[in-house]
Design a protein around this motif. Structure first.
Motif, short mmCIF file in Angstrom:
data_model
loop_
_atom_site.label_atom_id
_atom_site.label_comp_id
_atom_site.label_asym_id
_atom_site.label_seq_id
_atom_site.Cartn_x
_atom_site.Cartn_y
_atom_site.Cartn_z
N ALA A 14 22.02 -78.55 -37.34
CA ALA A 14 21.36 -77.47 -38.08
C ALA A 14 21.79 -77.48 -39.54
O ALA A 14 20.97 -77.26 -40.43
CB ALA A 14 21.69 -76.13 -37.43
N ILE A 31 14.78 -78.14 -39.13
CA ILE A 31 14.65 -77.07 -38.15
C ILE A 31 15.69 -76.00 -38.46
O ILE A 31 16.71 -76.26 -39.10
CB ILE A 31 14.82 -77.59 -36.71
CG1 ILE A 31 16.17 -78.28 -36.53
CG2 ILE A 31 13.68 -78.51 -36.34
CD1 ILE A 31 16.45 -78.70 -35.11
N GLN A 32 15.45 -74.82 -37.97
CA GLN A 32 16.37 -73.70 -38.15
C GLN A 32 17.48 -73.78 -37.11
O GLN A 32 17.37 -74.49 -36.11
CB GLN A 32 15.61 -72.38 -38.01
CG GLN A 32 14.54 -72.18 -39.06
CD GLN A 32 15.13 -72.08 -40.46
OE1 GLN A 32 16.20 -71.49 -40.65
NE2 GLN A 32 14.46 -72.66 -41.43
N ASP A 34 18.51 -71.51 -34.92
CA ASP A 34 18.15 -71.02 -33.59
C ASP A 34 17.31 -72.04 -32.82
O ASP A 34 17.46 -72.20 -31.62
CB ASP A 34 17.42 -69.68 -33.67
CG ASP A 34 16.16 -69.74 -34.51
OD1 ASP A 34 16.02 -70.66 -35.33
OD2 ASP A 34 15.30 -68.84 -34.35
N GLU A 35 16.47 -72.78 -33.53
CA GLU A 35 15.70 -73.83 -32.86
C GLU A 35 16.60 -74.98 -32.44
O GLU A 35 16.43 -75.56 -31.37
CB GLU A 35 14.58 -74.33 -33.78
CG GLU A 35 13.66 -75.33 -33.10
CD GLU A 35 12.54 -75.79 -34.01
OE1 GLU A 35 11.74 -76.62 -33.54
OE2 GLU A 35 12.45 -75.33 -35.16
N ARG A 38 18.39 -73.89 -29.33
CA ARG A 38 17.46 -73.90 -28.19
C ARG A 38 17.21 -75.33 -27.71
O ARG A 38 17.23 -75.62 -26.51
CB ARG A 38 16.14 -73.23 -28.59
CG ARG A 38 15.20 -73.03 -27.45
CD ARG A 38 14.01 -72.14 -27.80
NE ARG A 38 13.65 -72.08 -29.21
CZ ARG A 38 12.82 -72.93 -29.83
NH1 ARG A 38 12.27 -73.91 -29.17
NH2 ARG A 38 12.54 -72.79 -31.11
N LEU A 39 17.02 -76.26 -28.65
CA LEU A 39 16.79 -77.66 -28.28
C LEU A 39 18.04 -78.26 -27.63
O LEU A 39 17.93 -79.03 -26.67
CB LEU A 39 16.39 -78.47 -29.51
CG LEU A 39 15.00 -78.22 -30.05
CD1 LEU A 39 14.81 -78.93 -31.38
CD2 LEU A 39 13.95 -78.66 -29.05
N ARG A 42 18.27 -76.96 -24.10
CA ARG A 42 17.24 -77.50 -23.22
C ARG A 42 17.49 -78.97 -22.89
O ARG A 42 17.22 -79.42 -21.78
CB ARG A 42 15.86 -77.36 -23.88
CG ARG A 42 14.73 -77.79 -22.96
CD ARG A 42 13.40 -77.55 -23.57
NE ARG A 42 13.24 -78.41 -24.73
CZ ARG A 42 12.29 -78.29 -25.63
NH1 ARG A 42 11.41 -77.33 -25.53
NH2 ARG A 42 12.20 -79.12 -26.64
#
Length: 85
Positions: A14, A31-32, A34-35, A38-39, A42
């Motif tokens: 990040a 990307i931010q 939080d993304e 999340r990635l 996942r």
């Protein structure tokens, strides 16, 4: 504990994305945070393995329940008797 490890894995990515807001020529994009978190959650191998184990155990439970349900069978047969003249 795993959330801390996931965050530790996601933070460098990040930060690198925030330093370079312009997309590179190889298709990468910024990307931010939080993304990125999340990635990372996942795509974490342990999380993927846990989801697959859950899917497998759910299928095993459904298979075990299926033996208690009635089953229907249809049997057919035919025979031909020759006619005597």
């Amino acid at each position: 504990m795993t959330r801390v490890i996931t965050l530790m894995m996601a933070v460098p990515f990040a930060l690198a994305a925030q330093q370079s807001p312009v997309a590179t020529g190889d298709g990468a994009r910024a990307i931010q945070l939080d993304e990125a978190v999340r990635l990372a959650q996942r795509n974490n191998p342990a999380a993927v393995q846990a989801r697959n184990a859950l899917r497998t155990s759910t299928a095993a439970v459904r298979t075990a329940y299926a033996q208690y349900f009635p089953s229907l069978r249809r049997l057919t047969s035919s025979s031909r008797t020759p006619i005597e003249p």
